[in-house]
Scaffold this active site. Sequence first.
Site, PDB file in Angstrom:
ATOM      1  CB  CYS A  66      -0.199  -1.098   3.029  1.00 49.93           C
ATOM      2  SG  CYS A  66      -0.432  -1.876   4.659  1.00 49.93           S
ATOM      3  CB  CYS A 110       2.601  -2.991   7.564  1.00 49.43           C
ATOM      4  SG  CYS A 110       1.102  -3.913   7.172  1.00 49.43           S
ATOM      5  CB  SER A 111       4.851  -2.914   3.227  1.00 51.75           C
ATOM      6  OG  SER A 111       5.171  -4.189   3.762  1.00 51.75           O
ATOM      7  CB  CYS A 112      -0.890  -5.004   2.818  1.00 53.85           C
ATOM      8  SG  CYS A 112      -0.914  -5.335   4.592  1.00 53.85           S
TER       9      CYS A 112
END
Lengths: 229, 209
Positions: free
Chosen positions: B108, B111-113
């Site tokens: 991702c 962000c950090s999905c």
Amino acid sequence: MNGAHDLGGMHGFGPVPKPEDGKPFPSEAARRMFAVGQATGALGLWNIDIARGISEDIPPGVYLNSLYHEVSLRRVERLAVGHGLISAEEVEAGKALTEFPAKAVTPLRPENLEDFYTRKYSYERPAPAVAKFAPGDTVRFRLSNPRGHTRLPRYARGHQGVVERIHGSFIFPDSRSKGQGEDPQWLYAVRISLGDLTKDGVGPKDALILDAWEPYLELLHGQPKIDER
Amino acid sequence: MHDHDHDHDHDEEVGALDTRVKALESILTEKGYLDPATLDLIVERYEKKVGPRNGAHVVAKAWTDPAYREWLLRDGTAAIESLGYAGRQGEHMVVVENTPSVHNVIVCTLCSCYPWPVLGLPPTWYKSKEYRARMIADPRVVLNEFGLELADDIELRVWDSTSEIRYLVLPNRPAGTEGWTEEQLMDLVTRNSMVGTGVALAPEQAGVS
């Protein structure tokens, strides 16, 4: 927005830190901040698109020098102040300055936790119109530079791709983050040749696939139009 | 600048950050917006109850049951939910299969999905700026840093999780596992193999004869 969070393809970074370590948090503070972010989100005052937009809206130098949980901290501070939960003075002072809650909300309780994490929820919404594109279509990512929140990374803009899948019709973050409602749009998985994006550490057949809402795409005809938005 | 001064400044900054985190938690709790008991349970849920063992179950079942595999690739959300794994950050699951000629990896960049119901919370490395940037800048070099070398004629597919679709890699089943039970196979399925920064363990690597 063209923020520092939009990191895909950026040069100058070193090796991935601690690839052998599966732990999600490098510190106790990071753990606590995760929980605080989750529990404040559960109050139902903002949605994930608004939250991401706020996370991104910081000076690039600050973002690039921040640990992950500092970005979260800044986001929650700003959302909490912006929604009247606490005051800017209290954030500055590092403590509560008034006894009473400024806003009547129901905190997330232990007995509601399982339901909060497992209740059925979907981002899918009825489609506004027939899907413009189909798998196999060649498309171009628009050259758009929105000031607000978007999920169209800079590395993809202006590039040609092929539609791999149609996922369905989903809440559109670009609209919902601005408080303009859910504005559902068709969502596609679009494949770009990775060699178009980089010449390093890439094989000849490699591909980059990203999810793109219909407004991010145009059917490929000649030169890309500069998006005036 | 002296290394010592730099480290000292860094420690001061981290200390100041930790103080701000504690202060924010404390202010929000004092005003009744946060329940401290809940905060502990949130972390505990994802440190103890929900983790990659869930995803390993999904993968092992797909390896042993062709009908489940077909369902998983066609409707990841339903197939995964049928095993009891569902919820936040996994509302819309798409499973992508590795083959002898295709290797998938998930990132991702924005962000950090990450698919929490099947993998738990993302490792710090997954959230790092290095990973997010370089999975587009020089992906095969990143995979080398994880000990994974792909032949040139393999097609690498990097999936950037830009929407609420959450991707899970279905790794190749290791050789020499004919007749193994689902339970036995689960021990070979690592978190990294389901993100794509690794492959499933070979029988000898899992310490199983």
